[in-house]
Design an enzyme around this catalytic site. Structure first.
Site, PDB file in Angstrom:
ATOM      1  N   ASP A 194      -4.329 -11.217   5.179  1.00 24.45           N
ATOM      2  CA  ASP A 194      -4.938 -12.340   4.453  1.00 24.45           C
ATOM      3  C   ASP A 194      -5.280 -11.976   3.008  1.00 24.45           C
ATOM      4  OD1 ASP A 194      -6.945 -10.664   5.405  1.00 24.45           O
ATOM      5  OD2 ASP A 194      -8.421 -12.274   5.476  1.00 24.45           O
TER       6      ASP A 194
ATOM      7  N   GLY B 130      -3.396  -3.094   4.795  1.00 22.51           N
ATOM      8  CA  GLY B 130      -3.266  -2.092   5.863  1.00 22.51           C
ATOM      9  C   GLY B 130      -1.853  -2.102   6.434  1.00 22.51           C
TER      10      GLY B 130
ATOM     11  N   ARG C 292      -4.290  -0.670  -1.125  1.00 16.72           N
ATOM     12  CA  ARG C 292      -5.275  -1.710  -1.431  1.00 16.72           C
ATOM     13  C   ARG C 292      -5.530  -1.542  -2.927  1.00 16.72           C
ATOM     14  NH1 ARG C 292      -6.725  -3.567   3.596  1.00 16.72           N
ATOM     15  NH2 ARG C 292      -6.738  -2.009   5.253  1.00 16.72           N
TER      16      ARG C 292
ATOM     17  N   THR D 124      -0.094  -7.515   9.732  1.00 16.88           N
ATOM     18  CA  THR D 124      -1.449  -7.002   9.976  1.00 16.88           C
ATOM     19  C   THR D 124      -1.655  -6.897  11.480  1.00 16.88           C
ATOM     20  OG1 THR D 124      -3.813  -7.504   9.824  1.00 16.88           O
ATOM     21  CG2 THR D 124      -2.353  -9.379   9.722  1.00 16.88           C
TER      22      THR D 124
HETATM   23  P1  ATP Z   1      -5.136  -6.040   6.415  1.00 17.91           P
HETATM   24  O1  ATP Z   1      -5.367  -7.347   7.147  1.00 17.91           O
HETATM   25  O2  ATP Z   1      -4.281  -5.119   7.186  1.00 17.91           O
HETATM   26  O3  ATP Z   1      -6.392  -5.418   5.909  1.00 17.91           O
HETATM   27  P2  ATP Z   1      -4.708  -7.278   3.859  1.00 17.91           P
HETATM   28  O4  ATP Z   1      -3.498  -7.815   3.193  1.00 17.91           O
HETATM   29  O5  ATP Z   1      -5.758  -8.293   4.276  1.00 17.91           O
HETATM   30  O6  ATP Z   1      -4.253  -6.404   5.110  1.00 17.91           O
HETATM   31  P3  ATP Z   1      -6.397  -6.331   1.712  1.00 17.91           P
HETATM   32  O7  ATP Z   1      -6.681  -4.956   1.219  1.00 17.91           O
HETATM   33  O8  ATP Z   1      -7.536  -7.212   2.080  1.00 17.91           O
HETATM   34  O9  ATP Z   1      -5.371  -6.175   2.927  1.00 17.91           O
HETATM   35  O10 ATP Z   1      -5.553  -7.105   0.591  1.00 17.91           O
HETATM   36  C1  ATP Z   1      -4.438  -6.493  -0.026  1.00 17.91           C
HETATM   37  C2  ATP Z   1      -4.574  -6.524  -1.526  1.00 17.91           C
HETATM   38  O11 ATP Z   1      -4.495  -7.882  -1.981  1.00 17.91           O
HETATM   39  C3  ATP Z   1      -5.908  -6.042  -2.069  1.00 17.91           C
HETATM   40  O12 ATP Z   1      -5.967  -4.635  -2.106  1.00 17.91           O
HETATM   41  C4  ATP Z   1      -5.918  -6.669  -3.442  1.00 17.91           C
HETATM   42  O13 ATP Z   1      -5.192  -5.889  -4.365  1.00 17.91           O
HETATM   43  C5  ATP Z   1      -5.178  -7.987  -3.231  1.00 17.91           C
HETATM   44  N1  ATP Z   1      -6.150  -9.101  -3.176  1.00 17.91           N
HETATM   45  C6  ATP Z   1      -6.940  -9.461  -2.155  1.00 17.91           C
HETATM   46  N2  ATP Z   1      -7.738 -10.502  -2.491  1.00 17.91           N
HETATM   47  C7  ATP Z   1      -7.433 -10.792  -3.793  1.00 17.91           C
HETATM   48  C8  ATP Z   1      -7.906 -11.752  -4.748  1.00 17.91           C
HETATM   49  N3  ATP Z   1      -8.842 -12.648  -4.431  1.00 17.91           N
HETATM   50  N4  ATP Z   1      -7.368 -11.729  -5.975  1.00 17.91           N
HETATM   51  C9  ATP Z   1      -6.411 -10.840  -6.309  1.00 17.91           C
HETATM   52  N5  ATP Z   1      -5.931  -9.918  -5.477  1.00 17.91           N
HETATM   53  C10 ATP Z   1      -6.419  -9.878  -4.225  1.00 17.91           C
END
Ligand code: ATP
Length: 322
Positions: free
Chosen positions: A103, A11, A72, A126
């Site tokens: 995260d 995000g 994402r 975030t």
């Molecule tokens: P926010 O906190 O704003 O939602 P974020 O970084 O937590 O930000 P996510 O969409 O949860 O947002 O994670 C970003 C991207 O990281 C995901 O779209 C995915 O491509 C990658 N990702 C997350 N978890 C994994 C995983 N276990 N293995 C590989 N890629 C991952």
């Protein structure tokens, strides 16, 4: 280190641009080439690499969102996708990565490091503030200020009509935006996922508190177990039909807007520190600011737990509200 890449992922959050600017300019100062990767991990897979220079990050410190765009990425969750990402990084001779995200982004980085030796340093971009290893994530302060500004406006109309407003704010797993925002607007109650929601208790307090103030604002974090602002309002309305009840969902305005001064300064410090961390050989760590100092936390620890709620704040909320 001769060449690094930077991306924003997950995000978007206000301050990502300020962080990006710091990464690019710090690298250039140290004579390190920088490439920006557009659309987060998707861009790594689809080869959306662009050359960044000092000018490419001019006049962005004050802008919300991310000029690199974000995503994402479903494909990055697959080994095949991550292998394609690695091939592109190798093609561009990338020797280090700064990942600005939450995260999920750091969990992705950890997974990626199983097939790649390219060091990755993270910056906590975030609005949720749901990471261990930093007092404030990039965008959190701006999001709270947006909540306060919006709810102040709602308070005006609530007060004029003697209304009870349920205002839903972002926070799927963490109630920190609700908690700080709620304190800032003098909310009569704050409902968050970290604590058990007792509707009976809320109703009793609303009944008892009627004489103190004619308008009431209840802040609800979207991820609360009781099911969000509409569901809670419905239950209260059935039991207290005399209250003129309204619901407002603040939604995506909480992600946008110019970053606050605090977010700009923190983002700049963290972007700057991320490049220097790569130069010092650090990897799989998130840069954070704890008690005003830069600290590095391994991704595993940064993403494992939610921040614990400060019990003093919780006690204060119950005394000051209603
Ligand atoms: P926010 O906190 O704003 O939602 P974020 O970084 O937590 O930000 P996510 O969409 O949860 O947002 O994670 C970003 C991207 O990281 C995901 O779209 C995915 O491509 C990658 N990702 C997350 N978890 C994994 C995983 N276990 N293995 C590989 N890629 C991952």
């Amino acid at each position: 280190m001769k060449k690094i890449a930077v991306l924003t992922s997950g995000g978007d959050s206000p301050g990502m641009n300020a962080c990006l600017r710091a990464v690019v300019r710090t690298a250039i100062y140290h004579k390190i080439e920088v490439m920006g990767i557009r659309h987060g991990y998707d861009g790594m897979i689809n080869d959306e690499f662009i050359v960044m220079d000092a000018k490419s990050v001019a006049n962005i410190i004050h802008r919300g969102g991310t000029i690199l765009k974000t995503a994402r990425s479903k494909e990055f969750l697959t080994l095949e996708g991550r292998k394609r990402a690695l091939a592109n990084l190798q093609k561009h001779k990338i020797e280090g990565i700064v990942a600005i995200g939450g995260d999920g982004t750091f969990r992705g980085a950890l997974e990626f490091s199983k097939i790649s030796t390219i060091p990755i340093v993270g910056c906590p971009g975030t609005i949720d503030n749901d990471l261990i290893g930093t007092d404030f994530t990039i965008g959190y302060d701006t999001a709270i200020n947006t909540v306060v500004e919006a709810v102040d406006k709602i308070r005006d109309t609530a007060e004029s009509h003697d209304r009870l407003f349920f205002v839903e704010v972002m926070g799927r797993d963490a109630g920190l935006i609700a908690l700080r925002g709620g304190i800032g607007v003098g909310a009569e109650s704050i409902i968050i996922p970290e604590t058990k929601t007792d509707i009976e208790y809320l109703i009793k307090r609303l009944e008892n508190g009627r004489k103190n103030k004619s308008s009431k604002i209840i802040i609800v974090a979207e991820g609360d177990e009781a099911g969000g602002a509409f569901k809670i309002a419905e239950q209260v309305k059935t039991r207290l039909p005399d209250y003129d009840t309204r619901v407002t969902i603040l939604g995506h305005i909480q992600r946008g807007g110019n970053p606050s001064a605090m977010d700009r300064v923190n983002s700049s410090r963290m972007g700057f520190a991320a490049v220097e961390a790569l130069m010092q050989g650090k990897s799989n760590v998130m840069v954070g600011i704890i008690d005003k100092n830069i600290e590095y936390t391994p991704f595993e620890n940064a993403t494992k737990h939610l921040q614990e709620l400060n019990p003093d704040l919780m006690r204060m909320v119950s005394i000051l509200s209603l």
